[in-house]
Structure formats: structure tokens, C-alpha cells
Design a protein around this motif. Sequence first.
Motif, PDB file in Angstrom:
ATOM      1  N   VAL A 169       0.436  -1.236  -0.067  1.00  0.00           N
ATOM      2  CA  VAL A 169       0.356  -0.278   0.122  1.00  0.00           C
ATOM      3  C   VAL A 169       0.583   1.386  -0.295  1.00  0.00           C
ATOM      4  O   VAL A 169       0.110   2.600  -0.546  1.00  0.00           O
ATOM      5  CB  VAL A 169      -1.062   0.457   1.652  1.00  0.00           C
ATOM      6  N   ASN A 170       2.463   0.998  -0.068  1.00  0.00           N
ATOM      7  CA  ASN A 170       2.871   2.248  -0.094  1.00  0.00           C
ATOM      8  C   ASN A 170       3.821   2.480  -0.982  1.00  0.00           C
ATOM      9  O   ASN A 170       5.095   3.416  -0.887  1.00  0.00           O
ATOM     10  CB  ASN A 170       3.613   2.234   1.474  1.00  0.00           C
ATOM     11  N   GLY A 171       3.771   1.545  -1.930  1.00  0.00           N
ATOM     12  CA  GLY A 171       4.874   1.706  -3.072  1.00  0.00           C
ATOM     13  C   GLY A 171       5.685   0.908  -2.924  1.00  0.00           C
ATOM     14  O   GLY A 171       6.520   1.613  -4.107  1.00  0.00           O
ATOM     15  N   VAL A 172       6.506  -0.054  -1.878  1.00  0.00           N
ATOM     16  CA  VAL A 172       7.625  -0.296  -2.102  1.00  0.00           C
ATOM     17  C   VAL A 172       8.000  -2.424  -2.006  1.00  0.00           C
ATOM     18  O   VAL A 172       7.483  -3.203  -2.271  1.00  0.00           O
ATOM     19  CB  VAL A 172       9.010   0.395  -0.848  1.00  0.00           C
ATOM     20  N   VAL A 173       9.304  -2.669  -1.847  1.00  0.00           N
ATOM     21  CA  VAL A 173       9.543  -3.801  -2.489  1.00  0.00           C
ATOM     22  C   VAL A 173       9.319  -4.229  -0.531  1.00  0.00           C
ATOM     23  O   VAL A 173       9.953  -3.464   0.228  1.00  0.00           O
ATOM     24  CB  VAL A 173      10.135  -3.731  -2.657  1.00  0.00           C
ATOM     25  N   GLY A 174       8.912  -5.657  -0.310  1.00  0.00           N
ATOM     26  CA  GLY A 174       8.486  -6.050   1.022  1.00  0.00           C
ATOM     27  C   GLY A 174       8.548  -7.498   0.775  1.00  0.00           C
ATOM     28  O   GLY A 174       8.917  -8.158  -0.316  1.00  0.00           O
ATOM     29  N   VAL A 175       9.974  -8.146   1.561  1.00  0.00           N
ATOM     30  CA  VAL A 175      10.480  -9.825   1.507  1.00  0.00           C
ATOM     31  C   VAL A 175       9.668 -10.458   2.539  1.00  0.00           C
ATOM     32  O   VAL A 175      10.471 -10.280   3.989  1.00  0.00           O
ATOM     33  CB  VAL A 175      11.610  -9.506   1.113  1.00  0.00           C
ATOM     34  N   LYS A 176       8.870 -11.763   2.635  1.00  0.00           N
ATOM     35  CA  LYS A 176       8.526 -12.177   3.538  1.00  0.00           C
ATOM     36  C   LYS A 176       9.638 -13.682   3.035  1.00  0.00           C
ATOM     37  O   LYS A 176       9.610 -14.152   2.143  1.00  0.00           O
ATOM     38  CB  LYS A 176       7.095 -12.344   3.814  1.00  0.00           C
ATOM     39  N   PRO A 177      10.229 -13.734   4.162  1.00  0.00           N
ATOM     40  CA  PRO A 177      11.507 -15.109   3.517  1.00  0.00           C
ATOM     41  C   PRO A 177      10.853 -16.597   3.732  1.00  0.00           C
ATOM     42  O   PRO A 177       9.409 -16.311   4.663  1.00  0.00           O
ATOM     43  CB  PRO A 177      12.667 -14.235   4.634  1.00  0.00           C
ATOM     44  N   THR A 178      11.207 -17.218   3.254  1.00  0.00           N
ATOM     45  CA  THR A 178      11.097 -18.725   3.761  1.00  0.00           C
ATOM     46  C   THR A 178      11.062 -19.149   5.149  1.00  0.00           C
ATOM     47  O   THR A 178      11.754 -17.983   5.934  1.00  0.00           O
ATOM     48  CB  THR A 178      11.988 -20.035   3.296  1.00  0.00           C
TER      49      THR A 178
ATOM     50  N   PRO B 147      22.405 -17.467  -0.262  1.00  0.00           N
ATOM     51  CA  PRO B 147      22.895 -17.662  -1.299  1.00  0.00           C
ATOM     52  C   PRO B 147      23.328 -16.310  -1.863  1.00  0.00           C
ATOM     53  O   PRO B 147      23.036 -15.359  -0.537  1.00  0.00           O
ATOM     54  CB  PRO B 147      22.356 -17.379  -2.318  1.00  0.00           C
ATOM     55  N   ASP B 148      23.762 -15.511  -2.591  1.00  0.00           N
ATOM     56  CA  ASP B 148      24.245 -14.025  -3.093  1.00  0.00           C
ATOM     57  C   ASP B 148      23.425 -13.499  -2.968  1.00  0.00           C
ATOM     58  O   ASP B 148      23.105 -13.588  -4.620  1.00  0.00           O
ATOM     59  CB  ASP B 148      25.241 -14.170  -4.259  1.00  0.00           C
ATOM     60  N   TYR B 149      21.970 -12.796  -2.913  1.00  0.00           N
ATOM     61  CA  TYR B 149      20.517 -12.283  -3.231  1.00  0.00           C
ATOM     62  C   TYR B 149      21.008 -11.004  -4.290  1.00  0.00           C
ATOM     63  O   TYR B 149      21.064 -11.093  -5.455  1.00  0.00           O
ATOM     64  CB  TYR B 149      20.071 -11.990  -2.191  1.00  0.00           C
ATOM     65  N   GLU B 150      22.212 -10.425  -4.330  1.00  0.00           N
ATOM     66  CA  GLU B 150      22.277  -9.384  -4.745  1.00  0.00           C
ATOM     67  C   GLU B 150      22.488  -9.723  -6.429  1.00  0.00           C
ATOM     68  O   GLU B 150      22.194  -9.537  -7.529  1.00  0.00           O
ATOM     69  CB  GLU B 150      23.421  -7.891  -3.972  1.00  0.00           C
ATOM     70  N   ALA B 151      23.398 -10.630  -6.339  1.00  0.00           N
ATOM     71  CA  ALA B 151      23.923 -10.747  -7.840  1.00  0.00           C
ATOM     72  C   ALA B 151      22.826 -11.213  -8.438  1.00  0.00           C
ATOM     73  O   ALA B 151      22.643 -11.395 -10.137  1.00  0.00           O
ATOM     74  CB  ALA B 151      24.806 -11.994  -7.384  1.00  0.00           C
ATOM     75  N   ALA B 152      21.629 -12.277  -7.870  1.00  0.00           N
ATOM     76  CA  ALA B 152      20.782 -12.787  -8.768  1.00  0.00           C
ATOM     77  C   ALA B 152      19.859 -11.794  -8.881  1.00  0.00           C
ATOM     78  O   ALA B 152      18.868 -11.551  -9.821  1.00  0.00           O
ATOM     79  CB  ALA B 152      19.306 -13.928  -7.582  1.00  0.00           C
TER      80      ALA B 152
ATOM     81  N   PHE C   8      13.432 -21.466   0.359  1.00  0.00           N
ATOM     82  CA  PHE C   8      14.371 -20.942   0.395  1.00  0.00           C
ATOM     83  C   PHE C   8      14.897 -20.925  -1.177  1.00  0.00           C
ATOM     84  O   PHE C   8      15.949 -20.926  -1.203  1.00  0.00           O
ATOM     85  CB  PHE C   8      15.813 -22.081   0.605  1.00  0.00           C
ATOM     86  N   ALA C   9      13.371 -20.209  -2.443  1.00  0.00           N
ATOM     87  CA  ALA C   9      13.914 -19.480  -3.930  1.00  0.00           C
ATOM     88  C   ALA C   9      13.641 -18.358  -3.279  1.00  0.00           C
ATOM     89  O   ALA C   9      13.464 -17.420  -4.297  1.00  0.00           O
ATOM     90  CB  ALA C   9      12.931 -20.137  -3.729  1.00  0.00           C
ATOM     91  N   GLU C  10      14.323 -17.821  -2.486  1.00  0.00           N
ATOM     92  CA  GLU C  10      14.122 -15.990  -2.243  1.00  0.00           C
ATOM     93  C   GLU C  10      15.476 -15.856  -3.137  1.00  0.00           C
ATOM     94  O   GLU C  10      14.850 -14.459  -4.208  1.00  0.00           O
ATOM     95  CB  GLU C  10      15.187 -15.764  -0.749  1.00  0.00           C
ATOM     96  N   SER C  11      16.683 -16.100  -3.826  1.00  0.00           N
ATOM     97  CA  SER C  11      17.081 -15.735  -5.184  1.00  0.00           C
ATOM     98  C   SER C  11      16.483 -15.224  -6.781  1.00  0.00           C
ATOM     99  O   SER C  11      16.784 -14.501  -7.194  1.00  0.00           O
ATOM    100  CB  SER C  11      18.259 -16.656  -4.991  1.00  0.00           C
ATOM    101  N   LEU C  12      15.694 -16.764  -6.945  1.00  0.00           N
ATOM    102  CA  LEU C  12      14.740 -17.012  -7.700  1.00  0.00           C
ATOM    103  C   LEU C  12      13.444 -15.785  -7.493  1.00  0.00           C
ATOM    104  O   LEU C  12      13.498 -15.106  -8.754  1.00  0.00           O
ATOM    105  CB  LEU C  12      14.083 -17.853  -7.869  1.00  0.00           C
ATOM    106  N   LEU C  13      13.211 -15.515  -6.712  1.00  0.00           N
ATOM    107  CA  LEU C  13      12.093 -14.642  -6.541  1.00  0.00           C
ATOM    108  C   LEU C  13      12.546 -12.814  -6.455  1.00  0.00           C
ATOM    109  O   LEU C  13      12.056 -12.225  -7.246  1.00  0.00           O
ATOM    110  CB  LEU C  13      11.495 -15.082  -4.998  1.00  0.00           C
ATOM    111  N   LEU C  14      13.613 -12.763  -5.853  1.00  0.00           N
ATOM    112  CA  LEU C  14      14.529 -11.338  -6.170  1.00  0.00           C
ATOM    113  C   LEU C  14      15.089 -11.475  -7.250  1.00  0.00           C
ATOM    114  O   LEU C  14      14.529  -9.963  -7.765  1.00  0.00           O
ATOM    115  CB  LEU C  14      15.898 -11.135  -5.208  1.00  0.00           C
TER     116      LEU C  14
END
Lengths: 465, 74
Positions: A188-197, A249-254, A446-452
Motif C-alpha cells: 500500500v506504500n508502493g515499496v518492495v517487501g520480502v517475507k522469507p522462508t 546465497p548471493d541475493y544481490e547477484a541474483a 528457500f527460493a528467495e534468490s529466484l524470487l528476487l
Amino acid sequence: MSAGSVAVPGLVELAARIRDGRTSSVEATRAALEAAQHEQPRLNCFLEIDAEAALRAAAAADAARARGAVLGPLHGVPLAHKDMFDVAGRVIRYGSRVRGEHRPTTTATVIARLEAAGALRIGCLNMAEFALGPTGHNAAWGDCRNAIDPAYMAGGSSSGSGAAVGAGIVTGSLGSDTGGSIRIPAAVNGVVGVKPTYGRVPRSGAMRLSPSADHIGPLARRVVDAARLLAVVAGADPRDPASSHLPVPDYEAATQRDIAGVRIGVPRNYFYDVATAEIRSAMETSLAALEREGARLVEVEVPDVAAMSELSRAIVYAEATALHGVWLRQRPQDYTPQVRVRASTGIGIPSSVYLESLLLRMPLLERFVGEVFARCDVLHSPTLPIPVPRLEEVDAGGGAALWTTLAKLVHNTAPFNYLGLPVVAVPAGRTGNGLPASAQLAGRPFAESLLLRVAAAHERAFPAA
Amino acid sequence: MSTDPLDPATIRDLARLAGLPLEDDELPRRIAGGASTAIAAVAGSLREPLFDFEPNDYLATLEGLAEAPPGAAT
């Protein structure tokens, strides 16, 4: 100028500027504090602004850089977090008046990790009382309001996190998500949110609402910013036996990889049951953007999902009532009425039903992953199936329509808390009221890399309005 | 299966036994509504005995499902 304004688009960029000396931590922190003071009367997103401590930490960060110290990935970056993470010696209220002026003696693992990475805090952010509410209301400390239009709800329970990041006061923030409490404020505030595994980010030293369903994760202006925050706070913690030992994992690289050939699942059932035409249209645009980036769309039937919000509630109610039991007995009057009902509902959940819900989670999880993620890599759906409501639409006095609206707010988010699957919420344009729409991307554990990676492609193809 | 919701009086009795004061009528009524819906959802989702599952295996189950099958994106 706020830290998140056009000149400084996000956390990773701000960290780079501080690192190479284009700006100082003191300058960035002063800008964030000025933005906080300016926005506070409009948004009420802070419970406390601590300018003195923040500027002291910023000066120390600049001094460390000047003497050639090894700099962490968040060196000198001003942040602020939901009022539920213990900081030794600081008053942390859990968004409530019940806890009084309690000062923890230890610091939450996630805060310690952020500090070790060089981040500093400019204050403590508003939240729903005890994280029990999806709207941003807080009768104890005042309601938090939407960063884009204060007449609208900020979302909850990480209301201050969503509003402070959305308003550009800070470039990132930690929240928690037990039924949608990161994703709804992000949406609702127009930003990114991550709920991890479940288990990806340790909860030690954080307020517990329902230990079986609580998740901690970042909100940030951009996907790469969320990736950096997640990488800093994720990983095993001996203080949290429910934290996973799987490597981080290296999330930024993903986020730099393309999404050619990635299969995006479009649910045939449940997730559009209560969606409005405007939201359906926004999701079609979102899916088209992913298709342009090379993803392939596939229709998916999602098993068992209709009951999962309630299955999750059986667990949350029981655990919340157990955790709040002493206070509910000794000082029920200190709870606000809405929150008291939510914290007390476990009275009516038999222990056998609670345990059944916990046990059912494993076969339902195996079936969900086996059926859904055999057909697709990422499941796409609207974070909120309705346009962002005005604050008064979700007020306690809202009558019968209130309960229908509240149920819709968590309709699409809560099933993933029950299953513990990772989800990233990304901005997906605006609806007719000028407020953001949001898409949520869910994956196998644990697919956070793919999601990001998919979220970053979405951001490139479909920049937020 | 009965779909009758919990009686608020039952909630009041349970709360009294547990030492949790519910001083008005509205509180037990709303608690009964929320609890009834959750209980019905759990009952409606049960299809087979749960002898094979252990709550403490949840994290291991998640970790066991983490690996993507051949050909899937990562």
C-alpha cells in the motif's frame, strides 16, 4: 532532501556514496532525520526519533571510514525498524502500552547483524499493537498513515516500516509478517517487501506473536536494496533453534540475472476470487511485463489454499493467547479492545485443533510444493485483491463491511504464512484512487534468490509510477 | 459435521476456568466467531490420520523441499 529521494534512489546506492566519500554518513543521517521530523505530523510513522544517538553513530561511521577501517555493506546507512526488535538498554514497546517502559538487556540478532554491517538507526517505527492488525491502526500510540496519501491506510502490522520507506525517510526497514504484515504495508506504500522462508531469518530477540508463523524480513525502495538487507540478516543463529542452517546465497547477484524461460504460474483458483476489476487489470499488466522480460506464463491450479488462512489463524490465535496469557489475566484493561479480542481468541481453540493445524501443515506443504512448483517456478498473484482502502473504511466503527474488508486484506497473504513459503511483494502500478497495486511472487522453500531475480526483472520492465 | 458456532457462554466458561476475565457480552461473542471459523477450517481439512507427522519436523520438511527439480529455474 530525504535519503530516499530522487538524488539518492535507494539503499545500495546510498551505501556506495558513503563508501566512496560522495556523501558522509552524517549528511545522509541528517537528511533522514529532517525527513522524519517533516513527515511525522503527517504520517505518525515513528514512535521515537533519536537524533542524538543517530548522529553520534553517523559521526563514528565517518571517523571509521577516515581511518581506513574495513567497511560493512551497510556502512553509515541510516535505517529504522518496527518497534519489536530488542535493543539492549532501549525502550521497545511492541506498539503497545502494556509493556510499559521495558528495556531489554540483549539485542535482537537481526539488529546486531545490521549493526555489524555498519547500519545505524534513527528511531523506532510505529506498528499495530503487538502486530495484531493489518491496517496500520494503533489506538495506543496513534494510527500510522499512508505515505502516498495520508487519508488511506498504511497497512499493518509493519505500518511504520511501510510508511517510512514509502515516504523516502529511510531506504530500508525490517518488519515482521505473521499473516501479511510485511507485504501489506509494502504493497500500500508502493515499496518492495520480502517475507522469507520460515527459518531463513532468525527471530531471537524479536517480539513473538506466533512462533510457528512469525517471519522477519525487509521492506525497501528497490529490489536490490531488499536483497542486500536480506543477505545481512539471514542465516543460522544458535539463539533461534528454528533458524535454518542452509547457506545464504548471493541475493544481490541474483537480481542481475535475466528471467528468460522462467515459468510464472497464474493461479486459476482462489487468488482472484475477491479481486476487483482494477486489480485484475493491474495484474495483467504485471504479467505482460514479466512476459516481455522473457518469462513464460502457465496457468496453475492451487490445492487446498481456501482453508489455509483459517488454518493459520488456529495456530496464531492459540499461540498468541498463550504468550499474552499473563497480561490478559493481570491487566486486560491495558489492551485496546480490538487487540484484546485478537489476543484472546485462542481461548476458544481446543489444544487438539491447534495441534492438528500444526501437523496438517506438513502434508499440505508437500502437496502444494509438489503440485504448484512442478508446473511453475514462481506463483504470481495480487498482494491485495482490492484497491488500498481509506483509513475510515477499516476503522473499528466501520460496521459489518469492516470485517469483509479486513478478511480481503489478508486473503492472499496469510496462506503463505501457514506454509512458510517465501514471497516478494513488488509495486505493480496504480489503481484509480492513485494508490499502488502490488504483485506477490511466491516460490518453493528457500527460493528467495529466484524470487528476487524475477522481482528485479519486474522492476526493470514495470517501474513504479 | 455441525456448522453451529461456539456459544459465547462456552467461551465465557472457558475463560473463567483459565482465569481470563471477559466482563462484557461482546468480547465472548467475537471470540466465539473467530474461533468457530478456525476450528471448522481445521476439521474440514482433515483427510487422513496424522500419525506420520511431528511438529518439530516442519523446518526439515521445508529444507527437504528446497531443491528445485531438474529443469526448474533457480
